[in-house]
Design a protein around this motif. Structure first.
Motif, short mmCIF file in Angstrom:
data_model
loop_
_atom_site.label_atom_id
_atom_site.label_comp_id
_atom_site.label_asym_id
_atom_site.label_seq_id
_atom_site.Cartn_x
_atom_site.Cartn_y
_atom_site.Cartn_z
N LEU A 1 0.83 -1.21 0.00
CA LEU A 1 0.00 0.00 0.00
C LEU A 1 0.86 1.26 0.00
O LEU A 1 0.53 2.25 -0.67
N ALA A 2 1.96 1.23 0.75
CA ALA A 2 2.86 2.38 0.78
C ALA A 2 3.48 2.62 -0.60
O ALA A 2 3.57 3.76 -1.07
N ALA A 3 3.88 1.54 -1.25
CA ALA A 3 4.47 1.67 -2.59
C ALA A 3 3.43 2.18 -3.59
O ALA A 3 3.73 3.05 -4.43
N GLN A 4 2.20 1.67 -3.49
CA GLN A 4 1.14 2.16 -4.37
C GLN A 4 0.84 3.63 -4.10
O GLN A 4 0.55 4.41 -5.02
N GLY A 5 0.90 4.04 -2.83
CA GLY A 5 0.68 5.44 -2.49
C GLY A 5 1.73 6.36 -3.09
O GLY A 5 1.41 7.46 -3.58
N LEU A 6 2.99 5.93 -3.07
CA LEU A 6 4.05 6.72 -3.70
C LEU A 6 3.82 6.84 -5.20
O LEU A 6 4.03 7.91 -5.79
#
Length: 312
Positions: free
Chosen positions: A245-250
């Motif tokens: 999710l963090a990678a998708q947010g970036l």
């Protein structure tokens, strides 16, 4: 005679008490009068719950596909199954990024599917293992599309989901023993028996293209990667999911900048980056189902899917 006098006295007292009670009751009604008036109530239209489905349209999807089944630490070969899938959900579309030719497309759905070599008409050869899987789950598909006309659009998308699968493995009656590793098949069977005929949690991601021909019909073509966990280790799964999710947010932040500077390139960039990240993460999870945490390998399905979606 005495009884008659007592009766007269009783009637007088009862009458007096009744009159007093009536007066008190009247006073109470005047003091506490509560006029029930529907006009005093708020408009019932304000009592509504959206659940994200406001201005959305019901949709039904039917899909058929070709699949490949594997597990990283299992040497035995599987009979390739085919896929039949049914989805039920809601579609929402709107114009995006202050343009007339780009739309934001969302599809939230529940689904039920069957993946089996019975659908492909294939039978096991030699030591091949047959399989029959039923799964159900929920997912979300999203993407930015290009309007090609009044109703026609093309939508490159990214989708993800969670599911629960029940896999039934069927082993050959006669085995050909590998002289280099005579116990290899027994090891594979012990691993697969951990899944056999029991529900297991899993996740999936999918990339593809939707073609909207007319207002009520869409054609779908996609490639899905899904994994079925040997067992559900919640905290390790949650940790792996947070990283994703963090990678998708970036990526979302970067994609927004692309849309701001070059809106026409945004849908393609969104499609490529979202699915490239998902593909890479699922490659890392082939050996560790909850990468980067030290966990067992999952059963993996790679599927090419084709179908049609009816929008109401």
């Amino acid at each position: 005679m005495n009884y008659f006098k007592l009766l007269i006295i009783f009637l007088i007292v009862a009458s007096t008490t009744s009159i007093i009670a009536q007066k008190d009751s009247t006073k109470t009604e005047e003091d506490w009068d509560w006029h029930w008036n529907w006009d005093d109530m708020d408009d019932w239209g304000d009592w509504s719950v959206d659940f994200g489905l406001h201005k959305s349209r019901p949709a039904i999807s039917l899909q058929y596909g070709l699949a490949d089944l594997s597990r990283n630490d299992v040497q035995s070969q599987f009979v390739d199954p085919n896929l039949l899938e049914f989805k039920l959900g809601y579609i929402k579309e709107r114009k995006a990024w202050e343009t007339d030719y780009i739309i934001k497309h969302n599809y939230q759905f529940l689904y039920l599917s069957n993946e089996s070599n019975n659908l492909s008409g294939k039978e096991a050869v030699g030591n091949e293992i047959e399989s029959d899987m039923w799964r159900f789950g929920l997912g979300k598909l999203s993407g930015y599309g290009y309007k090609l006309g009044e109703s026609a659009t093309i939508i490159p998308y990214y989708a993800s989901g969670m599911n629960w699968s029940n896999i039934d493995f069927k082993y050959p009656n006669i085995l050909t023993i590998d002289p280099l590793d005579p116990f290899a098949y027994d090891k594979d069977r012990d691993v697969l028996n951990l899944y056999d005929e029991s529900f297991r949690f899993g996740t999936s991601s999918e990339g593809g293209i939707r073609f909207k021909l007319i207002d009520h019909i869409m054609l779908d073509a996609g490639y899905e990667r899904s994994i079925v966990f040997q067992r559900h280790l919640f905290w390790k799964w949650a940790g792996s999911a947070v990283i994703e999710l963090a990678a998708q947010g970036l990526l979302d932040g970067f994609i927004s900048k692309v849309f701001e500077s070059s809106p026409a390139a945004g849908p393609v960039v969104n499609f490529l980056l979202k699915n490239a990240l998902a593909y890479g993460l699922y490659e890392l999870r082939q050996k560790k189902m909850n990468w980067p945490f030290n966990t067992e390998a999952p059963v993996s399905y790679d599927q090419f899917k084709f179908g049609v979606t009816f929008v109401f």
